[in-house]
Design a protein around this motif. Structure first.
Motif, PDB file in Angstrom:
ATOM      1  N   ARG A  19     -44.109  -0.171 -14.360  1.00 22.81           N
ATOM      2  CA  ARG A  19     -45.508  -0.282 -13.941  1.00 22.81           C
ATOM      3  C   ARG A  19     -46.411  -0.023 -15.152  1.00 22.81           C
ATOM      4  NH1 ARG A  19     -43.066  -1.678 -10.204  1.00 22.81           N
ATOM      5  NH2 ARG A  19     -43.214  -1.122  -7.996  1.00 22.81           N
ATOM      6  N   ARG A  20     -47.524  -0.713 -15.187  1.00 25.09           N
ATOM      7  CA  ARG A  20     -48.543  -0.444 -16.200  1.00 25.09           C
ATOM      8  C   ARG A  20     -49.923  -0.647 -15.577  1.00 25.09           C
ATOM      9  NH1 ARG A  20     -45.020   1.510 -18.467  1.00 25.09           N
ATOM     10  NH2 ARG A  20     -44.357   1.379 -20.649  1.00 25.09           N
ATOM     11  N   LEU A  21     -50.831   0.270 -15.859  1.00 26.33           N
ATOM     12  CA  LEU A  21     -52.220   0.145 -15.410  1.00 26.33           C
ATOM     13  C   LEU A  21     -53.130   0.372 -16.609  1.00 26.33           C
ATOM     14  CD1 LEU A  21     -54.268  -0.211 -13.084  1.00 26.33           C
ATOM     15  CD2 LEU A  21     -54.212   2.271 -12.784  1.00 26.33           C
ATOM     16  N   ARG A  22     -54.036  -0.569 -16.842  1.00 17.94           N
ATOM     17  CA  ARG A  22     -54.968  -0.457 -17.968  1.00 17.94           C
ATOM     18  C   ARG A  22     -56.389  -0.647 -17.454  1.00 17.94           C
ATOM     19  NH1 ARG A  22     -50.582  -3.708 -19.939  1.00 17.94           N
ATOM     20  NH2 ARG A  22     -49.315  -2.545 -21.426  1.00 17.94           N
ATOM     21  N   TYR A  23     -57.354  -0.132 -18.238  1.00 16.99           N
ATOM     22  CA  TYR A  23     -58.728  -0.034 -17.724  1.00 16.99           C
ATOM     23  C   TYR A  23     -59.728  -0.165 -18.853  1.00 16.99           C
ATOM     24  CZ  TYR A  23     -62.849   2.657 -16.067  1.00 16.99           C
ATOM     25  OH  TYR A  23     -64.117   3.083 -15.753  1.00 16.99           O
ATOM     26  N   VAL A  24     -60.820  -0.902 -18.580  1.00 18.29           N
ATOM     27  CA  VAL A  24     -61.938  -1.025 -19.517  1.00 18.29           C
ATOM     28  C   VAL A  24     -63.229  -1.024 -18.704  1.00 18.29           C
ATOM     29  CG1 VAL A  24     -63.180  -2.694 -20.951  1.00 18.29           C
ATOM     30  CG2 VAL A  24     -60.819  -2.159 -21.477  1.00 18.29           C
ATOM     31  N   ARG A  25     -64.233  -0.305 -19.200  1.00 12.55           N
ATOM     32  CA  ARG A  25     -65.538  -0.292 -18.519  1.00 12.55           C
ATOM     33  C   ARG A  25     -66.639  -0.620 -19.512  1.00 12.55           C
ATOM     34  NH1 ARG A  25     -69.738   3.182 -18.034  1.00 12.55           N
ATOM     35  NH2 ARG A  25     -68.635   4.870 -19.113  1.00 12.55           N
ATOM     36  N   TYR A  26     -67.581  -1.438 -19.047  1.00 12.89           N
ATOM     37  CA  TYR A  26     -68.791  -1.715 -19.820  1.00 12.89           C
ATOM     38  C   TYR A  26     -69.979  -1.508 -18.877  1.00 12.89           C
ATOM     39  CZ  TYR A  26     -72.028  -3.778 -23.131  1.00 12.89           C
ATOM     40  OH  TYR A  26     -73.071  -3.974 -24.008  1.00 12.89           O
ATOM     41  N   ALA A  27     -70.731  -0.430 -19.103  1.00 12.86           N
ATOM     42  CA  ALA A  27     -71.849  -0.059 -18.219  1.00 12.86           C
ATOM     43  C   ALA A  27     -71.318   0.120 -16.800  1.00 12.86           C
ATOM     44  CB  ALA A  27     -72.974  -1.080 -18.317  1.00 12.86           C
ATOM     45  N   ASP A  28     -71.852  -0.635 -15.820  1.00 13.39           N
ATOM     46  CA  ASP A  28     -71.401  -0.462 -14.440  1.00 13.39           C
ATOM     47  C   ASP A  28     -70.363  -1.498 -14.028  1.00 13.39           C
ATOM     48  OD1 ASP A  28     -73.232  -2.494 -14.634  1.00 13.39           O
ATOM     49  OD2 ASP A  28     -74.093  -2.182 -12.650  1.00 13.39           O
ATOM     50  N   ASP A  29     -69.876  -2.304 -14.959  1.00 16.80           N
ATOM     51  CA  ASP A  29     -68.800  -3.267 -14.681  1.00 16.80           C
ATOM     52  C   ASP A  29     -67.499  -2.740 -15.278  1.00 16.80           C
ATOM     53  OD1 ASP A  29     -70.603  -4.967 -13.482  1.00 16.80           O
ATOM     54  OD2 ASP A  29     -70.971  -6.125 -15.303  1.00 16.80           O
ATOM     55  N   PHE A  30     -66.417  -2.853 -14.518  1.00 19.23           N
ATOM     56  CA  PHE A  30     -65.127  -2.436 -15.061  1.00 19.23           C
ATOM     57  C   PHE A  30     -64.044  -3.405 -14.629  1.00 19.23           C
ATOM     58  CE2 PHE A  30     -65.681  -0.084 -11.078  1.00 19.23           C
ATOM     59  CZ  PHE A  30     -64.487  -0.330 -10.408  1.00 19.23           C
ATOM     60  N   LEU A  31     -62.947  -3.400 -15.379  1.00 12.22           N
ATOM     61  CA  LEU A  31     -61.820  -4.288 -15.113  1.00 12.22           C
ATOM     62  C   LEU A  31     -60.528  -3.505 -15.324  1.00 12.22           C
ATOM     63  CD1 LEU A  31     -61.022  -7.291 -14.514  1.00 12.22           C
ATOM     64  CD2 LEU A  31     -60.797  -7.571 -16.987  1.00 12.22           C
ATOM     65  N   GLY A  60     -64.272  -4.777 -10.849  1.00 12.68           N
ATOM     66  CA  GLY A  60     -65.131  -3.805 -10.187  1.00 12.68           C
ATOM     67  C   GLY A  60     -66.572  -3.912 -10.631  1.00 12.68           C
ATOM     68  N   ASP A  61     -67.473  -3.849  -9.677  1.00  8.41           N
ATOM     69  CA  ASP A  61     -68.908  -3.856  -9.974  1.00  8.41           C
ATOM     70  C   ASP A  61     -69.587  -2.886  -9.018  1.00  8.41           C
ATOM     71  OD1 ASP A  61     -71.789  -5.114  -9.204  1.00  8.41           O
ATOM     72  OD2 ASP A  61     -71.336  -5.463 -11.305  1.00  8.41           O
ATOM     73  N   ILE A  62     -70.271  -1.890  -9.570  1.00  4.68           N
ATOM     74  CA  ILE A  62     -70.931  -0.883  -8.746  1.00  4.68           C
ATOM     75  C   ILE A  62     -72.286  -1.407  -8.307  1.00  4.68           C
ATOM     76  CG2 ILE A  62     -71.800   1.477  -8.672  1.00  4.68           C
ATOM     77  CD1 ILE A  62     -69.707   2.181 -10.795  1.00  4.68           C
ATOM     78  N   LYS A  63     -72.511  -1.417  -7.036  1.00  2.00           N
ATOM     79  CA  LYS A  63     -73.725  -1.992  -6.451  1.00  2.00           C
ATOM     80  C   LYS A  63     -74.940  -1.122  -6.764  1.00  2.00           C
ATOM     81  CE  LYS A  63     -75.325  -3.972  -2.068  1.00  2.00           C
ATOM     82  NZ  LYS A  63     -74.969  -4.172  -0.639  1.00  2.00           N
ATOM     83  N   GLY A  64     -75.914  -1.725  -7.462  1.00  2.00           N
ATOM     84  CA  GLY A  64     -77.155  -1.011  -7.780  1.00  2.00           C
ATOM     85  C   GLY A  64     -76.908   0.335  -8.438  1.00  2.00           C
ATOM     86  N   CYS A  65     -76.007   0.353  -9.426  1.00  2.00           N
ATOM     87  CA  CYS A  65     -75.549   1.619 -10.014  1.00  2.00           C
ATOM     88  C   CYS A  65     -76.703   2.480 -10.513  1.00  2.00           C
ATOM     89  CB  CYS A  65     -74.571   1.336 -11.142  1.00  2.00           C
ATOM     90  SG  CYS A  65     -74.012   2.811 -12.029  1.00  2.00           S
TER      91      CYS A  65
END
Length: 626
Positions: free
Chosen positions: A291-303, A157-162
């Motif tokens: 099922r498993r869902l995991r999440y990491v965010r760095y500034a406006d980029d997330f995975l 995920g990348d937020i456009k012009g966050c």
């Protein structure tokens, strides 16, 4: 007046307990918070950069702090529009807009930032790593590497012009939930709407946080914490099922057949079947109840890492797009928001390739030859250096298909040239310390070393081989001796100055330390600069009136070739190895005008003009010698 440390610890405790922040505006009247802000900002490269006014960190004083507090107390502090410039955007032909605030605005923003950080930091999600103390890119990548074993799908995920599109109304609504002080909120609101000057034409800021501003990172984290909470409280519980995968029936049946053949002495058949067993997963990879869902965010980029079917990964992406669009008024970048199969392709996050390993080879623990081996790579996360990122870095030092000199650097000394190459190489090596293919960087080293030697040869009108013979040496490392280029400047009575290019092992590092949450600690003592400023005494003439701090960009400016002979203030700064000098108003004016500064009379201790007949200039008979 309470010390800044006490104020911030009280605010931090309220944030940790989830209590609202009330009557916070009056904390902006505390001079110690401004001194702390000044001590943190004065050494930054941008401290001497002008905004829309000539004001910089130079000329800083306690009087200026008192004047700022007086304006804030009367609620008449006015934010100055920032000066907008454009900087190159990495891996793009586009440019990024950057705002340059005035110095006073930077100090006030830093005070506000420290208050917001103390309150919100304990409340932020442990999966958020950008613009936070004790957290960075390596910690984010290590969290993925250690926990995301078995991931089937990556959702990038990348937020456009966050930062340019943050909605002011949404941000103020988020802040008002926990901050119950209208004066403080009004001050933030006025900052968001301060506007900017581009080519000296005023423009309104209808959205976004002030990029380049000190307070922008914490405001963006407060804003995007809503996304973190949505993933943590809604998506993860919805897409997390089961405690453990079911046993793979085919694996279990084959294992029993092997056991049966061994019991009946048919060992050759058992060995053949066991090789087949090694290629099969012991647990069901398609278990519909797991099922498993995991999440990491760095500034406006997330995975996100998901264990489950592709259809559900598409659902997660759609729900994220809807939440970000409706609740945060932002847009996901279509070309950067992707769903990637973890074992067949690699996701891109923070400059790394993230993929899942598959290797049926068995590994035995060290020193345990009798123990049966196990497959330790299958399903584990691999972090790799992307080939295109390596090539992009190599191209900086190449031209016409080969490593080439950088002619712009030939005017520098050999020490400076080697040091600059060495720092650039070390920065890349340190950043990719988690990459399993870190050894690829030897290709970059070869290009950089050749470019460096050609630059030195071009400078001295010599050959590459002669430069190599002159500066090549061997350095001992934890991995043994390694070759490198080294320039040493001996100094009498001091340690020699060493510039080194190379000599860094390219061994893969296991990971960084993960910090779930630790309270920020605030130092009790003041910095050396603040102690000098609060002493309220000119360091040149001894005056105690109208004291301020003179700043220069760097000490190297004092030793530039062609400069005039050093004056008293330059000698003082050079001897102290400090970019600051506490002086009175008269001495500061003299420095900027190029006039001799006043001196301290050695007998009376009073300031006196250089041209006057000071006691220190008189002879033993009390007369001024001719």
């Amino acid at each position: 007046m309470r010390r800044a440390k006490t104020v911030l610890e009280v605010i931090q405790d309220r944030g940790r307990r989830g209590l609202p922040l009330e009557d916070v505006y009056r904390q902006l009247f505390n001079p110690d918070l401004y001194l702390r802000a000044y001590a943190k900002l004065y050494s930054n490269d941008g401290a001497m950069t002008k905004g829309t006014t000539p004001e910089t960190v130079d000329d800083m004083s306690t009087r200026k702090i008192i004047a700022i507090i007086d304006l804030i107390r009367r609620e008449s502090y006015v934010w100055t529009p920032t000066r907008r410039v454009y900087i190159e955007k990495k891996n793009s032909t586009k440019k990024r807009a950057l705002g340059l605030p005035t110095w006073s605005d930077k100090v006030v923003q830093e005070v506000m930032r420290s208050i917001l950080e103390a309150y919100y930091e304990p409340q932020f999600s442990p999966t958020s790593f950008g613009f936070r103390p004790n957290r960075g890119t390596h910690e984010a990548l290590t969290a993925i590497q250690r926990v995301w074993t078995g991931t089937k799908w990556f959702i990038e995920g990348d937020i456009k012009g966050c930062f340019d599109n943050i909605d002011h109304e949404v941000l103020m609504s988020i802040l008002s939930e926990n901050i119950h002080d209208n004066r403080f909120l009004r001050l933030i609101g006025n900052l968001l709407k301060a506007g900017y000057l581009e080519e000296w034409r005023y423009n309104e800021t209808l959205s976004g946080t002030p990029q380049g501003g000190v307070i922008s990172p914490i405001l963006s984290n407060i804003y995007l914490d809503r996304l973190d909470r949505y993933v943590r409280e809604t998506l993860i519980p919805e897409y997390t099922q089961g405690n453990r995968r079911k046993v793979n029936n085919e694996y279990e049946a084959l294992r029993q057949r092997i056991q049966h053949r061994r019991e009946h002495g048919r060992h050759a058949e058992a060995e053949m079947l066991e090789k087949q067993l090694h290629t099969m997963p012991s647990l069901d990879p398609n278990d519909p109840t797991f099922r498993r869902l995991r999440y990491v965010r760095y500034a406006d980029d997330f995975l996100l890492g998901f264990i489950g079917p592709n259809a559900e990964a598409e659902e997660i992406k759609a729900k994220l797009t809807e939440f970000i669009g409706q609740q945060l008024k932002l847009t996901l970048s279509p070309e950067k928001t992707l769903i990637t199969h973890a074992t067949d392709e690699a996701a891109r996050f923070l400059g790394y390739e993230v993929s899942v390993q598959h290797n049926d080879a068995r590994r035995k623990p060290d020193g345990a030859a009798h123990v049966k081996g196990y497959r330790n790579a299958n399903g584990r996360i691999a972090l790799r250096l992307p080939a295109d990122a390596l090539w992009a870095r190599r191209k900086i030092y190449r031209k016409d298909g080969e490593a080439s000199p950088i002619r712009a650097r030939t005017a520098d000394s050999d020490f400076t040239i080697v040091n600059q190459y060495g720092l650039e190489y070390q920065g890349v090596v340190n950043y990719y310390q988690l990459a399993t293919n870190r050894f690829w960087l030897h290709k970059l080293y070869w290009d950089m070393e050749t470019s460096l030697l050609k630059t030195l040869a071009n400078k001295h009108k010599s050959s590459v081989q002669k430069m190599a013979d002159k500066y090549k040496t061997v350095r001992m490392t934890p991995c043994g001796p390694m070759k490198c280029l080294e320039v040493v400047i001996e100094r009498e009575g001091k340690k020699p100055l060493v510039a080194r290019m190379g000599g860094i092992p390219l061994r893969h590092e296991k990971g960084a330390k993960i910090i779930d949450w630790e309270p920020l600690t605030y130092k009790r003592g003041r910095t050396e600069l603040l102690q000098r400023l609060l002493a309220d005494t000119c360091e040149l003439c001894g005056s105690t009136e109208n004291i301020k701090v003179h700043h220069i960009r760097k000490l190297a400016d004092l030793n530039k070739p062609g400069n005039r002979p050093k004056t008293a203030w330059q000698i003082t700064m050079a001897e102290r190895r400090r970019k600051t000098l506490v002086v009175c108003h008269e001495c500061h004016e003299a420095i900027h005008a190029g006039r001799p500064t006043r001196q301290k009379d050695s007998t009376t201790g009073e300031p006196c003009d250089v041209k006057a007949s000071c006691t220190v200039r008189r002879g033993e008979d009390g007369k001024v010698p001719e």
